[in-house]
Design a protein around this motif. Structure first.
Motif, short mmCIF file in Angstrom:
data_model
loop_
_atom_site.label_atom_id
_atom_site.label_comp_id
_atom_site.label_asym_id
_atom_site.label_seq_id
_atom_site.Cartn_x
_atom_site.Cartn_y
_atom_site.Cartn_z
N ARG A 248 0.83 -1.20 0.00
CA ARG A 248 0.00 0.00 0.00
C ARG A 248 0.86 1.25 0.00
O ARG A 248 0.61 2.20 -0.74
N ARG A 251 2.37 1.51 -3.63
CA ARG A 251 1.39 1.72 -4.71
C ARG A 251 0.66 3.04 -4.56
O ARG A 251 0.27 3.66 -5.55
N GLN A 252 0.49 3.50 -3.34
CA GLN A 252 -0.22 4.75 -3.10
C GLN A 252 0.46 5.93 -3.79
O GLN A 252 -0.20 6.88 -4.18
N SER A 272 1.18 -6.94 -6.38
CA SER A 272 1.22 -5.76 -5.51
C SER A 272 -0.04 -4.90 -5.66
O SER A 272 -0.47 -4.26 -4.68
N ALA A 276 -2.32 -3.94 -2.50
CA ALA A 276 -2.69 -2.58 -2.13
C ALA A 276 -4.20 -2.44 -2.00
O ALA A 276 -4.70 -1.71 -1.13
#
Length: 307
Positions: A248, A251-252, A272, A276
């Motif tokens: 997270r 990827r955020q 991934s 996330a």
């Protein structure tokens, strides 16, 4: 800057003898840690020298995408130090409420490290952040610092800070687990032996920290990740929890990494992007009544999917 430099000198006074031997033994994990520590330290200095947010952001964002999280972590170290000296300014709180909102996890990790280096109780700072979910990440950063730079006391002797209690000790152990990943050179047998020496009640949080370090920072190849999963035994869900949190965080902000993909695939059985999404769904409708920390509810929702 002379007076300020004197006050903040502890941020940069790190002797090689303070570090666990495996952190400087030339392995891939040690080299990766060296790269990360250099980035964090350099960006802490940059933050202290660039008080205007626009100038600071330009310098942080010049780093390669894969290192951006560590750049913002370094900013967190510097901002927390400045907030310690000038607490009414609330620089850290403003930074994550504005331009660094996507990097809240990294900034808070750095803030905890900065407070540890200045030998300050992180709890008053955490409460001032007014973040009902992620303010606990400050304790993670604090735990990493103590596990790495006071390794004998907090890892080998398994002492806990006297000024922490309740859930703060759980979050502290998340960071301590991250420190174990690097203090052991990410050598799986040593990771397992180190964690197994702790009381059983602490091992789950330590494994979650190892998962975050493996998924976010990496430093090892796929066979090592597979060995880690195999040796986690009854703590595999906690290991997966840490990897999901790492996914997270990456990827955020769109700075994925191959080692994160490997960790998600091997430990969680998903890529991934899916990882996330698991973390994002777990954030929905979190209670923030402080009966139980919302941060812990979030993490528990994550690990239940891998139990």
């Amino acid at each position: 800057m002379t007076v300020l430099g004197a006050l903040l000198r502890p941020l940069f006074e790190v002797a090689p003898t303070d570090l666990p031997p495996a952190a400087t033994d030339g392995t891939a994990a040690a080299e990766r840690l060296s790269e990360v520590v250099y980035t964090v330290t350099e960006c802490c200095r940059t933050t202290l020298l660039n008080r205007r947010e626009t100038a600071l952001l330009a310098k942080l964002d010049a780093y390669p995408d894969e290192l951006l999280g560590f750049a913002y972590e370094g900013a967190g170290v510097g901002l927390a130090a400045l907030d310690h000296l000038l607490p009414w300014r609330g620089r850290t709180r403003r930074f994550v409420a504005g331009p660094a909102s996507a990097y809240v996890f990294a900034v808070y990790l750095g803030a905890g490290m900065g407070l540890a280096r200045l030998r300050r109780d992180p709890e008053p700072f955490r409460r001032r952040l007014c973040d009902p979910v992620f303010n606990w990440v400050v304790l993670d950063g604090y735990g990493f610092h103590e596990g790495f730079f006071a390794h004998r006391r907090h890892v080998q002797e398994r002492a806990t800070p006297r000024h922490l209690s309740g859930y703060a000790l759980n979050a502290f152990d998340h960071g301590l687990g991250r420190s174990i990943w690097f203090a052991t050179g990410a050598e799986v047998k040593r990771v397992v032996a180190t964690i197994d020496a702790f009381p059983a009640a602490r091992r789950g949080d330590l494994w979650a920290g190892v998962g975050l370090a493996c998924g976010y920072t990496g430093g090892v190849d796929e066979p090592t990740v597979r060995a880690l999963r195999a040796r986690a035994d009854e703590h595999r869900a906690r290991l997966a929890e840490g990897v999901i949190v790492a996914a997270r965080a990456r990827r955020q902000v769109g700075n994925g990494a191959e080692h994160n993909e490997v960790a998600c695939r091997v430990i969680c059985g998903i890529d991934s992007a899916e990882a996330a999404d698991v973390a994002a769904r777990a954030l929905a409708d979190l209670p923030v009544d402080e009966v139980e920390p919302a941060y812990e509810i979030w993490r528990r929702r994550i690990r239940r999917q891998f139990a």
